[in-house]
Design a protein around this motif. Structure first.
Motif, PDB file in Angstrom:
ATOM      1  N   GLU A 102      10.461  69.287   9.253  1.00  0.00           N
ATOM      2  CA  GLU A 102       9.719  68.223   8.557  1.00  0.00           C
ATOM      3  C   GLU A 102       8.614  67.612   9.425  1.00  0.00           C
ATOM      4  OE1 GLU A 102      12.038  64.869   7.154  1.00  0.00           O
ATOM      5  OE2 GLU A 102      10.235  63.852   6.411  1.00  0.00           O
ATOM      6  N   GLU A 103       8.884  67.407  10.706  1.00  0.00           N
ATOM      7  CA  GLU A 103       7.927  66.643  11.533  1.00  0.00           C
ATOM      8  C   GLU A 103       7.018  67.556  12.364  1.00  0.00           C
ATOM      9  OE1 GLU A 103       8.158  63.773  10.490  1.00  0.00           O
ATOM     10  OE2 GLU A 103      10.257  63.594   9.866  1.00  0.00           O
ATOM     11  N   ASP A 104       5.944  66.955  12.930  1.00  0.00           N
ATOM     12  CA  ASP A 104       5.138  67.668  13.929  1.00  0.00           C
ATOM     13  C   ASP A 104       4.800  66.680  15.038  1.00  0.00           C
ATOM     14  OD1 ASP A 104       2.527  66.323  13.518  1.00  0.00           O
ATOM     15  OD2 ASP A 104       2.675  67.218  11.522  1.00  0.00           O
ATOM     16  N   ALA A 105       4.180  67.175  16.117  1.00  0.00           N
ATOM     17  CA  ALA A 105       4.006  66.335  17.309  1.00  0.00           C
ATOM     18  C   ALA A 105       2.661  65.615  17.372  1.00  0.00           C
ATOM     19  CB  ALA A 105       4.214  67.189  18.557  1.00  0.00           C
ATOM     20  N   ASP A 106       1.848  65.675  16.309  1.00  0.00           N
ATOM     21  CA  ASP A 106       0.510  65.067  16.364  1.00  0.00           C
ATOM     22  C   ASP A 106       0.552  63.605  16.808  1.00  0.00           C
ATOM     23  OD1 ASP A 106      -0.401  67.468  15.541  1.00  0.00           O
ATOM     24  OD2 ASP A 106      -0.990  66.844  13.503  1.00  0.00           O
ATOM     25  N   ASP A 107       1.420  62.818  16.185  1.00  0.00           N
ATOM     26  CA  ASP A 107       1.469  61.380  16.500  1.00  0.00           C
ATOM     27  C   ASP A 107       1.886  61.135  17.948  1.00  0.00           C
ATOM     28  OD1 ASP A 107       0.688  60.436  13.970  1.00  0.00           O
ATOM     29  OD2 ASP A 107       2.716  60.742  13.194  1.00  0.00           O
ATOM     30  N   LEU A 108       2.741  62.001  18.476  1.00  0.00           N
ATOM     31  CA  LEU A 108       3.190  61.806  19.864  1.00  0.00           C
ATOM     32  C   LEU A 108       2.118  62.218  20.857  1.00  0.00           C
ATOM     33  CD1 LEU A 108       6.907  63.005  19.818  1.00  0.00           C
ATOM     34  CD2 LEU A 108       5.949  60.774  19.289  1.00  0.00           C
ATOM     35  N   ARG A 109       1.332  63.227  20.501  1.00  0.00           N
ATOM     36  CA  ARG A 109       0.267  63.664  21.405  1.00  0.00           C
ATOM     37  C   ARG A 109      -0.790  62.572  21.557  1.00  0.00           C
ATOM     38  NH1 ARG A 109       1.011  69.051  22.718  1.00  0.00           N
ATOM     39  NH2 ARG A 109       2.197  70.241  21.181  1.00  0.00           N
ATOM     40  N   SER A 110      -0.958  61.743  20.513  1.00  0.00           N
ATOM     41  CA  SER A 110      -2.009  60.726  20.594  1.00  0.00           C
ATOM     42  C   SER A 110      -1.457  59.344  20.963  1.00  0.00           C
ATOM     43  CB  SER A 110      -2.764  60.655  19.263  1.00  0.00           C
ATOM     44  OG  SER A 110      -1.855  60.337  18.235  1.00  0.00           O
ATOM     45  N   ASP A 111      -0.173  59.248  21.235  1.00  0.00           N
ATOM     46  CA  ASP A 111       0.406  57.938  21.553  1.00  0.00           C
ATOM     47  C   ASP A 111       1.399  58.086  22.716  1.00  0.00           C
ATOM     48  OD1 ASP A 111       1.927  55.596  21.648  1.00  0.00           O
ATOM     49  OD2 ASP A 111       1.896  55.313  19.474  1.00  0.00           O
ATOM     50  N   ALA A 112       0.908  57.781  23.923  1.00  0.00           N
ATOM     51  CA  ALA A 112       1.698  58.022  25.140  1.00  0.00           C
ATOM     52  C   ALA A 112       2.973  57.175  25.177  1.00  0.00           C
ATOM     53  CB  ALA A 112       0.845  57.762  26.374  1.00  0.00           C
ATOM     54  N   ALA A 113       2.877  55.932  24.676  1.00  0.00           N
ATOM     55  CA  ALA A 113       4.047  55.050  24.737  1.00  0.00           C
ATOM     56  C   ALA A 113       5.174  55.593  23.853  1.00  0.00           C
ATOM     57  CB  ALA A 113       3.646  53.647  24.289  1.00  0.00           C
ATOM     58  N   LEU A 114       4.786  56.037  22.667  1.00  0.00           N
ATOM     59  CA  LEU A 114       5.773  56.600  21.733  1.00  0.00           C
ATOM     60  C   LEU A 114       6.376  57.890  22.307  1.00  0.00           C
ATOM     61  CD1 LEU A 114       6.635  55.741  18.834  1.00  0.00           C
ATOM     62  CD2 LEU A 114       5.157  57.560  17.990  1.00  0.00           C
ATOM     63  N   ARG A 115       5.493  58.701  22.900  1.00  0.00           N
ATOM     64  CA  ARG A 115       5.928  59.971  23.500  1.00  0.00           C
ATOM     65  C   ARG A 115       6.959  59.709  24.607  1.00  0.00           C
ATOM     66  NH1 ARG A 115       0.881  62.077  24.773  1.00  0.00           N
ATOM     67  NH2 ARG A 115       0.909  61.229  26.879  1.00  0.00           N
ATOM     68  N   ASP A 116       6.708  58.673  25.418  1.00  0.00           N
ATOM     69  CA  ASP A 116       7.651  58.354  26.501  1.00  0.00           C
ATOM     70  C   ASP A 116       9.008  57.930  25.956  1.00  0.00           C
ATOM     71  OD1 ASP A 116       5.684  58.956  28.255  1.00  0.00           O
ATOM     72  OD2 ASP A 116       5.162  56.871  28.759  1.00  0.00           O
ATOM     73  N   LEU A 117       8.987  57.165  24.868  1.00  0.00           N
ATOM     74  CA  LEU A 117      10.257  56.740  24.260  1.00  0.00           C
ATOM     75  C   LEU A 117      11.054  57.959  23.798  1.00  0.00           C
ATOM     76  CD1 LEU A 117       9.184  53.691  22.020  1.00  0.00           C
ATOM     77  CD2 LEU A 117      10.625  53.633  24.075  1.00  0.00           C
ATOM     78  N   VAL A 118      10.365  58.912  23.159  1.00  0.00           N
ATOM     79  CA  VAL A 118      11.058  60.104  22.648  1.00  0.00           C
ATOM     80  C   VAL A 118      11.569  60.954  23.817  1.00  0.00           C
ATOM     81  CG1 VAL A 118      10.860  62.172  21.220  1.00  0.00           C
ATOM     82  CG2 VAL A 118       9.642  60.102  20.546  1.00  0.00           C
ATOM     83  N   TRP A 119      10.749  61.082  24.849  1.00  0.00           N
ATOM     84  CA  TRP A 119      11.131  61.890  26.015  1.00  0.00           C
ATOM     85  C   TRP A 119      12.392  61.308  26.686  1.00  0.00           C
ATOM     86  CZ3 TRP A 119      11.672  66.204  28.069  1.00  0.00           C
ATOM     87  CH2 TRP A 119      11.731  66.434  29.449  1.00  0.00           C
ATOM     88  N   ASP A 120      12.436  59.997  26.745  1.00  0.00           N
ATOM     89  CA  ASP A 120      13.601  59.318  27.326  1.00  0.00           C
ATOM     90  C   ASP A 120      14.874  59.661  26.523  1.00  0.00           C
ATOM     91  OD1 ASP A 120      14.681  57.461  29.190  1.00  0.00           O
ATOM     92  OD2 ASP A 120      14.894  56.037  27.528  1.00  0.00           O
ATOM     93  N   LEU A 121      14.760  59.595  25.206  1.00  0.00           N
ATOM     94  CA  LEU A 121      15.909  59.911  24.334  1.00  0.00           C
ATOM     95  C   LEU A 121      16.353  61.361  24.500  1.00  0.00           C
ATOM     96  CD1 LEU A 121      14.683  58.556  20.868  1.00  0.00           C
ATOM     97  CD2 LEU A 121      16.591  57.648  22.211  1.00  0.00           C
ATOM     98  N   VAL A 122      15.353  62.252  24.517  1.00  0.00           N
ATOM     99  CA  VAL A 122      15.627  63.691  24.562  1.00  0.00           C
ATOM    100  C   VAL A 122      16.329  64.066  25.868  1.00  0.00           C
ATOM    101  CG1 VAL A 122      14.430  65.919  24.804  1.00  0.00           C
ATOM    102  CG2 VAL A 122      13.862  64.406  22.904  1.00  0.00           C
ATOM    103  N   GLN A 123      15.925  63.432  26.950  1.00  0.00           N
ATOM    104  CA  GLN A 123      16.561  63.738  28.246  1.00  0.00           C
ATOM    105  C   GLN A 123      18.010  63.261  28.305  1.00  0.00           C
ATOM    106  OE1 GLN A 123      13.293  61.976  30.586  1.00  0.00           O
ATOM    107  NE2 GLN A 123      13.726  63.653  31.996  1.00  0.00           N
ATOM    108  N   LYS A 124      18.269  62.158  27.605  1.00  0.00           N
ATOM    109  CA  LYS A 124      19.624  61.583  27.666  1.00  0.00           C
ATOM    110  C   LYS A 124      20.625  62.292  26.764  1.00  0.00           C
ATOM    111  CE  LYS A 124      18.414  56.874  28.976  1.00  0.00           C
ATOM    112  NZ  LYS A 124      17.664  55.809  28.308  1.00  0.00           N
ATOM    113  N   ALA A 125      20.123  62.951  25.720  1.00  0.00           N
ATOM    114  CA  ALA A 125      21.051  63.526  24.732  1.00  0.00           C
ATOM    115  C   ALA A 125      21.597  64.869  25.215  1.00  0.00           C
ATOM    116  CB  ALA A 125      20.336  63.697  23.387  1.00  0.00           C
ATOM    117  N   ARG A 126      22.796  64.841  25.767  1.00  0.00           N
ATOM    118  CA  ARG A 126      23.430  66.085  26.225  1.00  0.00           C
ATOM    119  C   ARG A 126      24.859  66.133  25.722  1.00  0.00           C
ATOM    120  NH1 ARG A 126      21.276  66.986  32.405  1.00  0.00           N
ATOM    121  NH2 ARG A 126      19.161  66.348  31.878  1.00  0.00           N
TER     122      ARG A 126
END
Ligand SMILES: Nc1ncnc2c1ncn2[C@@H]1O[C@H](COP(=O)(O)OS(=O)(=O)O)[C@@H](OP(=O)(O)O)[C@H]1O
Ligand SMILES: [Mg+2]
Ligand SMILES: [Mg+2]
Ligand SMILES: [Mg+2]
Length: 388
Positions: A102-126
Motif C-alpha cells: 500500500e505505501e511508498d517511501a516518497d514522504d519519508l525521502r522528503s521529510d528527514a524527521a519522519l524518516r528518523d522516527l521510522v528508522w528508530d522503530l525499524v531498528q528496535k523491532a526484532r
C-alpha cells in the motif's frame, strides 16, 4: 506405491500457470514443499508477527507521525515501518517475488524527521527468538535499505507468477482511534490468493470469545489479546497467539454452521465512508437478522468470521467510483475460504485479483459460510437492484 502416490499428489497440488505459453523461467518448481507453500506461510507468519511488534510500539506511544495522503486517508510511521520490515523479510526469503504494497517511501525521502522516527522503530523491532529473526533476514542494515524496502511494494500486480499483496496497517483510522487494526499479507499465484496471513494485535486470542469490537491495546500483554491467522489454499486455516519470538502453536479454525440465517451476526466497517451502513442494514433486514451489526475496523472482520466469532461480512459500496484495493482483501479471502466460506463482490461475481493493484472489475465484498452464501447474495442483489 508411495512414489506413485507422491507423484499423484504433485500433479494434484502443482500450481498451474493459467497461460500455457508462460515462459519456463516463471513456471513453478515441482517440489512438494513449495507446492504446499509451507515456507511461504512460515515466512509470512514470522514477517507479520515481527511487524505487529512495531505497530504495537507505535500504538502505545504518543507519536504516531500521522500524514494525510493524496486521497486524504491517513498514514502513520507504523504503516511505513511495518511495510519496510515485511518487504525486507520477503526479499530475504523470496528475492524473485513481486510485491504490491500500500505505501511508498516518497514522504519519508522528503521529510528527514519522519524518516528518523521510522528508522528508530525499524531498528528496535526484532523477534526475541534469534533463529526466527534470522529466518526473516535479521535487522534492516541502513536507512537507505529501509527506504528501498518500502519502495519494493510498487509492483503493478497482474495475472502471472507470484505476487504478494501487503497492507502494513489495515484500518489505519481504527489504529488511530484505538480500535481494531490488522497487519495483512497475502500471496497470489497467477492471480489467485493462495497464502494469507493476518495479525490482529487487539483481537482476543480465544477463538470462542464473543464477537465485540471492544478495543484498547493490551499494553502489558496481560489481557489475552493478539492473534495471528494463517491459511494456505487447499490446506485449511489456523489461528495462534501472536508472540514476540518464535511462532506459537496453531489451532485449526472453521466458520460457524448457521442453522437459521436470521440468527446470524454480521460485521461491517466502522467508517461509514468505507461501506454503506444503510445498505448493509437493509440486507440484514431482508434476511430477518435482528441482532445489531458488529462494527470493526480492518481485516479483523475476515479473521473473526473465519473463526466463527461472527457469521457474515458485508461491505456494500458507498461510492460509484471507488476501487477496492487488493491488499485490503487478498489475505482475508484465503483465510475465509479455507475456513469454509465463500467470498465474492456484491453481485456474486468472483473477486478478480489478477487485474492490477485494485479490484476494478468488482463492486463491494460479501463473505459468508458456503451453505448460506447463495441466500445472502440473493438478498444483496435485491437491495442493490431496488436502488437502480
Ligand atoms: N471509499 C472507500 N470505500 C471502501 N474502502 C475504502 C474507502 N476509502 C478507503 N478505503 C479502504 O478501507 C480500508 C479499511 O477499511 P475497513 O472497512 O476494513 O476499516 S474501517 O472500519 O473503515 O476503518 C482502508 O485500508 P487502510 O488504508 O489500510 O486502513 C482503505 O484502503
Ligand atoms: Mg487497508
Ligand atoms: Mg493500510
Ligand atoms: Mg491506508
Amino acid at each position: 506405491r508411495a512414489l506413485t502416490r507422491l507423484n499423484q499428489l504433485r500433479t494434484h497440488l502443482a500450481p498451474r500457470p493459467s497461460n500455457p505459453t508462460t515462459p519456463s523461467s516463471i513456471t513453478h518448481t515441482h517440489n512438494l514443499s513449495t507446492m504446499s507453500y509451507t515456507r511461504e506461510l512460515h515466512t509470512a507468519l514470522l514477517a507479520v508477527q515481527r511487524a505487529t511488534l512495531l505497530t504495537k510500539s507505535v500504538y502505545t506511544s504518543h507519536t504516531k507521525g500521522t500524514l494525510s495522503k493524496s486521497d486524504s486517508s491517513p498514514v502513520t510511521i507504523g504503516d511505513f515501518g511495518a511495510q519496510a520490515l515485511i518487504i525486507a523479510s520477503l526479499r530475504h526469503a523470496f528475492p524473485n517475488d513481486a510485491i504490491v504494497g500500500e505505501e511508498d517511501a516518497d514522504d519519508l525521502r522528503s521529510d528527514a524527521a519522519l524518516r528518523d522516527l521510522v528508522w528508530d522503530l525499524v531498528q528496535k523491532a526484532r523477534l526475541e527468538d534469534s533463529e526466527a529473526e534470522a529466518e526473516i533476514g535479521g535487522p534492516i542494515k541502513s536507512v537507505e535499505g529501509m527506504l528501498d524496502a518500502i519502495d519494493g511494494g510498487r509492483s503493478p500486480g497482474g495475472r502471472q507468477g507470484r505476487i504478494w499483496a501487503l497492507d502494513p496497517i489495515d484500518g489505519t483510522k481504527g489504529f488511530l482511534r484505538g480500535g481494531q487494526y490488522a497487519v495483512c499479507l497475502g500471496l497470489m499465484v497467477d492471480g489467485v490468493p493462495t497464502v494469507g496471513v493476518i495479525g490482529c494485535p487487539n483481537l482476543p486470542v480465544d477463538d470462542a470469545a464473543p464477537l465485540d469490537a471492544s478495543t484498547g491495546v493490551d499494553a502489558d500483554d496481560k489481557e489475552g489479546k493478539g492473534v495471528l491467522f494463517g491459511a494456505v489454499k487447499g490446506h485449511g486455516a489456523t489461528s495462534r497467539p501472536l508472540s514476540k519470538g518464535a511462532l506459537q502453536k496453531e489451532t485449526k479454525i472453521v466458520m460457524k454452521e448457521i442453522q437459521d440465517i436470521s440468527q446470524a451476526t454480521f460485521c461491517e466497517s466502522v467508517e461509514a465512508g468505507h461501506s454503506s451502513h444503510g445498505d448493509n442494514a437493509a440486507i440484514a433486514q431482508k434476511l430477518g437478522i435482528t441482532k445489531p451489526s458488529v462494527r470493526m475496523d480492518s481485516q479483523a472482520k475476515y479473521g473473526s468470521i473465519a473463526r466463527g466469532a461472527g457469521d457474515l461480512y458485508l461491505r456494500l459500496p458507498v461510492s460509484k467510483t471507488y476501487e477496492e484495493k487488493i491488499w485490503d482483501h487478498a489475505a482475508g479471502v484465503v483465510i475465509v475460504q479455507e475456513a469454509g466460506g465463500e467470498v465474492s463482490d456484491a453481485w456474486g461475481k468472483p473477486l478478480d485479483f489478477g487485474i492490477g493493484r485494485t479490484l476494478k472489475e468488482n463492486k463491494g465484498v460479501v463473505a459468508a459460510p458456503k451453505e448460506v452464501f447463495p441466500t445472502v447474495i440473493e438478498a444483496v442483489k435485491e437491495v442493490l437492484g431496488a436502488k437502480q
